[in-house]
Write a protein that holds these residues in place. Structure first.
Motif, short mmCIF file in Angstrom:
data_model
loop_
_atom_site.label_atom_id
_atom_site.label_comp_id
_atom_site.label_asym_id
_atom_site.label_seq_id
_atom_site.Cartn_x
_atom_site.Cartn_y
_atom_site.Cartn_z
N THR A 249 42.22 47.92 36.18
CA THR A 249 42.75 49.04 35.31
C THR A 249 42.38 48.97 33.87
OG1 THR A 249 44.81 48.89 36.43
CG2 THR A 249 44.94 50.12 34.38
N ALA A 250 42.34 47.83 33.32
CA ALA A 250 41.53 47.66 31.89
C ALA A 250 40.53 46.87 31.70
CB ALA A 250 42.88 47.28 30.74
N LEU A 251 39.39 47.04 31.56
CA LEU A 251 38.18 46.27 31.46
C LEU A 251 37.61 46.50 29.86
CD1 LEU A 251 36.16 44.62 32.93
CD2 LEU A 251 34.96 46.59 33.47
N SER A 252 37.32 45.17 29.30
CA SER A 252 36.55 45.20 28.08
C SER A 252 35.76 43.85 28.22
CB SER A 252 37.68 44.71 26.72
OG SER A 252 36.92 44.79 25.68
N VAL A 253 34.53 44.27 28.82
CA VAL A 253 33.47 43.30 28.99
C VAL A 253 32.05 43.87 28.40
CG1 VAL A 253 32.05 42.37 30.83
CG2 VAL A 253 34.55 42.49 31.06
N ASN A 254 31.36 42.98 28.04
CA ASN A 254 29.96 43.47 27.47
C ASN A 254 28.74 43.44 28.56
OD1 ASN A 254 30.44 44.04 24.64
ND2 ASN A 254 30.42 41.95 24.12
N ASN A 255 28.92 42.13 29.01
CA ASN A 255 27.89 41.98 30.30
C ASN A 255 28.86 41.77 31.58
OD1 ASN A 255 25.41 41.90 28.41
ND2 ASN A 255 26.70 40.16 27.67
N LEU A 256 28.33 42.14 32.64
CA LEU A 256 28.68 42.19 33.84
C LEU A 256 27.60 41.64 34.90
CD1 LEU A 256 30.98 42.37 36.09
CD2 LEU A 256 30.42 44.66 36.28
N THR A 257 27.90 40.43 35.75
CA THR A 257 26.74 40.12 36.78
C THR A 257 27.60 39.80 37.96
OG1 THR A 257 25.26 39.12 35.04
CG2 THR A 257 25.41 38.12 37.31
N ILE A 258 26.80 40.39 39.21
CA ILE A 258 27.59 40.19 40.44
C ILE A 258 26.31 39.96 41.26
CG2 ILE A 258 28.80 41.35 42.30
CD1 ILE A 258 29.84 43.29 40.24
N ALA A 259 26.41 38.77 41.83
CA ALA A 259 25.25 38.14 42.46
C ALA A 259 25.60 37.34 43.88
CB ALA A 259 24.33 37.28 41.67
N ALA A 260 25.03 37.66 44.97
CA ALA A 260 25.12 37.02 46.30
C ALA A 260 23.66 36.43 46.65
CB ALA A 260 25.60 37.89 47.05
N GLN A 261 23.44 35.09 46.62
CA GLN A 261 22.36 34.61 46.98
C GLN A 261 22.14 33.47 48.23
OE1 GLN A 261 20.43 33.19 43.18
NE2 GLN A 261 20.21 35.10 42.39
N THR A 262 21.30 33.62 48.94
CA THR A 262 21.35 32.43 50.03
C THR A 262 19.95 32.08 50.25
OG1 THR A 262 20.70 34.08 51.85
CG2 THR A 262 23.08 33.90 51.46
N ASN A 263 20.06 30.73 50.72
CA ASN A 263 18.77 29.95 51.11
C ASN A 263 18.81 29.18 52.40
OD1 ASN A 263 16.27 29.01 51.27
ND2 ASN A 263 16.55 27.84 49.30
N GLN A 264 18.95 29.72 53.44
CA GLN A 264 19.27 29.29 54.89
C GLN A 264 17.94 28.73 55.78
OE1 GLN A 264 22.02 29.34 53.88
NE2 GLN A 264 23.32 30.95 54.42
N ALA A 265 18.44 27.70 56.47
CA ALA A 265 17.40 27.26 57.21
C ALA A 265 17.97 27.11 58.60
CB ALA A 265 16.62 25.84 56.83
N VAL A 266 17.55 27.64 59.46
CA VAL A 266 18.02 27.58 61.03
C VAL A 266 16.85 26.85 62.07
CG1 VAL A 266 18.91 28.82 63.07
CG2 VAL A 266 19.50 29.46 60.84
N ASN A 267 16.89 25.89 62.63
CA ASN A 267 16.15 25.10 63.48
C ASN A 267 16.72 24.60 64.87
OD1 ASN A 267 13.73 24.98 61.27
ND2 ASN A 267 15.46 23.68 60.23
N THR A 268 15.63 24.78 65.70
CA THR A 268 15.95 24.24 67.24
C THR A 268 14.59 23.41 67.51
OG1 THR A 268 15.58 26.50 67.99
CG2 THR A 268 17.64 25.90 67.70
N ASN A 269 14.99 22.30 68.23
CA ASN A 269 13.79 21.68 68.80
C ASN A 269 13.81 21.10 70.29
OD1 ASN A 269 11.61 21.35 66.39
ND2 ASN A 269 13.99 21.08 65.42
#
Length: 359
Positions: free
Chosen positions: A221-241
Motif C-alpha cells: 500500500t505504501a512504498l518509499s524506496v529508491n532502488n528496487l532489485t528482484i532477481a532469480a538466478q540458477t546454476n544447475q548441473a544434472v548428470n547421469t552415468n
C-alpha cells in the motif's frame, strides 16, 4: 537457527546437511511486524523459522531475511549374487532413489518494514548435492547357468526456492532487494555386471531437476524506496552415468540413461492494488538460468562366445522456463531493467562394445 540484533535485524534459517536417502522438508523464514523467533521441528529436523506478527513495526538500519538450504544427500546400494550348480541362476538387483520436495522460502508478509537509509534484503540461497549410486552384480557357474543383473538409480529434485514480498502494509528503505539463488548438483550412477552361460543386464539412470527458483514482489500500500532489485538466478548441473559388463556364451545388456531439466525460473514485480508508484533510483527485474545437463555411458561391454548384443540409449534435455515480469504502474528516475536469460549445455555421449565368437 539463531536470531541476533546489532545494527540490523537478521533472521537466518541456518545451513544444515543430512545423510538420509531422501528429503521431503519445508523450510520457511518469515518476517512480520516484530522480531520474535520460533523454530518448528518436524521428524527431528529443524524445518522452519518464523517471526510472529504484533502491532509494532519492524525498524532497523538494515534488515535481512534469509533462508539457506545446503543438503548433502547420498544413497548407495550394492548387490552381489552367486550360484554354482549344473543348472544355476543368480539375480542381482540394486535400486537407489532420492526425492527432494523441499520448499525453502524467505518472506515479508502482512508487515510494515522500515530501513529509511539502509537496505531491506529478502534472500533465499540453496546449494544442494544429491547423489545416487547403485552397483548390481550376478555370477552363475554351471552348464545351464544364467546370470542377471538389474540396477536403477533415480533422482527427482522438485525443490522450490522462493524469495517473496507480498501483502505488505508499508516498506521504507533506500534499497529493497529480493533475491532467490540456487545451485543444485544431481549425479545418478548405475554400474554393474553379469556372468554365466547366459548373461543379461539392465542398467538405468535417471536424474530430473524440476521445481522452481522465484523472486516476487507484490507492491504494498505504501512504498518509499529508491532502488528496487528482484532477481532469480540458477546454476544447475544434472548428470547421469552408466557402466556395465556382461560375459558368457551369450551375453546381452541394455542401458538407458536420462538427464532432464524443466525448472521454472522467474522474477516478478506485481501491483495487485493498481496504484501508481515512483522510485528515486533504479529498478532491476532479472531472471537467469545457467545449466549443464549430461548423460554418459562410460562403458557398455557385452562379450559372448556365441552371441553378444547390446542396446544403449542416452538422453539429455534442458527446457527451463525463464521469465521476468513487470505488471505495475511504475516510474523511476534511474534505469529500469527487465531481462530473462537462459544458457544450457546438453551432452549425450554413448559408448558400447559387443561381439561374438564361434569355432
Amino acid at each position: 537457527f539463531f536470531f541476533k540484533q546489532k545494527t540490523a535485524y537478521e533472521i537466518r534459517n541456518c545451513d544444515w546437511s543430512s545423510d538420509v536417502c531422501s528429503s521431503d522438508l519445508n523450510a520457511t523464514t518469515t518476517l512480520g511486524p516484530s522480531a520474535v523467533g520460533g523454530v518448528q521441528v518436524l521428524a527431528g529436523i529443524v524445518n522452519g523459522a518464523q517471526v510472529a506478527s504484533t502491532a509494532q513495526p519492524t525498524t532497523g538500519a538494515a534488515i535481512l531475511v534469509e533462508a539457506q538450504y545446503q543438503p548433502d544427500v547420498s544413497v548407495g546400494v550394492g548387490t552381489g549374487a552367486f550360484s554354482a550348480s549344473f543348472v544355476a541362476s543368480s539375480v542381482g538387483v540394486s535400486l537407489g532413489t532420492i526425492t527432494d520436495n523441499t520448499t525453502v522460502q524467505s518472506l515479508i508478509q502482512s508487515a510494515s518494514v522500515s530501513a529509511p537509509q539502509g537496505t531491506i534484503e529478502v534472500a533465499t540461497n540453496s546449494q544442494s548435492n544429491l547423489e545416487a549410486q547403485v552397483v548390481p552384480t550376478a555370477l552363475s557357474l554351471g552348464l545351464g547357468s544364467v546370470g542377471s543383473a538389474t540396477g536403477v538409480s533415480t533422482i527427482v529434485d522438485n525443490a522450490q526456492y522462493l524469495a517473496t514480498v507480498n501483502n505488505a502494509n508499508a516498506i521504507t528503505a533506500d534499497t529493497l532487494a529480493v533475491q532467490a539463488q540456487s545451485q543444485d548438483a544431481l549425479d545418478a550412477l548405475t554400474q554393474g555386471g553379469a556372468g554365466g552361460v547366459a548373461a543379461m543386464g539392465v542398467f538405468l539412470a535417471n536424474a530430473t531437476r524440476g521445481g522452481s527458483t522465484a523472486a516476487q514482489v507484490e507492491l504494498p500500500t505504501a512504498l518509499s524506496v529508491n532502488n528496487l532489485t528482484i532477481a532469480a538466478q540458477t546454476n544447475q548441473a544434472v548428470n547421469t552415468n552408466s557402466y556395465s559388463v556382461t560375459i558368457g556364451l551369450t551375453a546381452g545388456a541394455g542401458q538407458n540413461i536420462n538427464s532432464t531439466l524443466t525448472e521454472n525460473v522467474s522474477a516478478q514485480l506485481l501491483n495487485p492494488l493498481d496504484q501508481d508508484y515512483t522510485l528515486g533510483g533504479k529498478v532491476s527485474v532479472v531472471s537467469k538460468s545457467t545449466n549443464t545437463v549430461q548423460a554418459t555411458t562410460g562403458l557398455g561391454l557385452d562379450l559372448g562366445l556365441l552371441l553378444g548384443a547390446g542396446a544403449y540409449l542416452g538422453t539429455a534435455t534442458a527446457q527451463p522456463n525463464v521469465t521476468a515480469t513487470v505488471q505495475a504502474n511504475l516510474a523511476a528516475q534511474g534505469d529500469i531493467q527487465v531481462s530473462a536469460e537462459a544458457k544450457s549445455q546438453t551432452t549425450a555421449h554413448v559408448k558400447s562394445g559387443f561381439g561374438s565368437r564361434s569355432e
